[in-house]
Motif scaffolding. Structure first.
Motif, PDB file in Angstrom:
ATOM      1  N   PRO A  99      70.289  71.775 -38.482  1.00  0.00           N
ATOM      2  CA  PRO A  99      70.107  70.951 -37.281  1.00  0.00           C
ATOM      3  C   PRO A  99      71.463  70.584 -36.668  1.00  0.00           C
ATOM      4  O   PRO A  99      72.432  70.364 -37.390  1.00  0.00           O
ATOM      5  N   VAL A 130      67.387  80.382 -31.391  1.00  0.00           N
ATOM      6  CA  VAL A 130      67.577  79.364 -30.362  1.00  0.00           C
ATOM      7  C   VAL A 130      68.380  80.041 -29.254  1.00  0.00           C
ATOM      8  O   VAL A 130      69.431  80.627 -29.515  1.00  0.00           O
ATOM      9  N   ALA A 139      69.097  79.357 -35.862  1.00  0.00           N
ATOM     10  CA  ALA A 139      69.429  77.985 -36.261  1.00  0.00           C
ATOM     11  C   ALA A 139      69.579  77.926 -37.776  1.00  0.00           C
ATOM     12  O   ALA A 139      68.630  78.168 -38.508  1.00  0.00           O
ATOM     13  N   THR A 191      66.598  71.826 -32.891  1.00  0.00           N
ATOM     14  CA  THR A 191      67.226  72.674 -33.905  1.00  0.00           C
ATOM     15  C   THR A 191      66.644  72.421 -35.298  1.00  0.00           C
ATOM     16  O   THR A 191      66.619  73.337 -36.118  1.00  0.00           O
TER      17      THR A 191
END
Length: 135
Positions: free
Chosen positions: A99, A82, A96, A74
């Motif tokens: 993260p 994603v 994304a 990520t």
């Protein structure tokens, strides 16, 4: 989400399905930024279903090694798609935004039945082959 409907329909047949153990089969795949993270039932520290804001959701808590892999994926995929797939069927594609460093993933589902079926697969209670056979 045609596949979610198929998962819901399968919910009625699970009672007679052979229960699976974590035999190392990949049950979920995270893909983004040219990277792939394959997850097996042993890669999940927790799998729960819930209803939040009137919508069924799947709450995933990845085990440490898988969580680290998802954080790397990520991080590399910031601003990019994603895709999360269950048993080879894409469930969700998102951009994304940050993260996922804690290994916790919330996946909105179309209904309680599809969330329940997905949970049984991720916990290793039912094999992906049982779901594929019904689709």
């Amino acid at each position: 989400m045609r596949k979610s409907v198929a998962l819901m329909a399968l919910n009625a047949t699970l009672a007679g399905a052979a229960l699976a153990q974590d035999n190392g089969d990949v049950v979920m795949v995270f893909e983004g930024a040219g990277q792939t993270l394959e997850a097996r039932p042993s890669d999940f520290a927790g799998v729960q279903t819930a209803v939040t804001e009137g919508r069924s959701v799947l709450l995933l808590d990845l085990a440490p090694e898988a969580a680290d892999g998802l954080a790397v994926l990520t991080s590399a995929a910031l601003g990019q798609d994603v895709t999360i797939s269950l048993c080879g069927t894409p469930m969700l594609t998102v951009v994304a935004q940050a993260p996922i460093a804690d290994g916790k993933v919330l996946i909105p589902m179309t209904d309680d039945g599809s969330a329940s079926v997905a949970g049984t697969v991720l916990r290793g209670e039912v094999a992906c082959s049982a779901i594929r056979a019904e689709q």
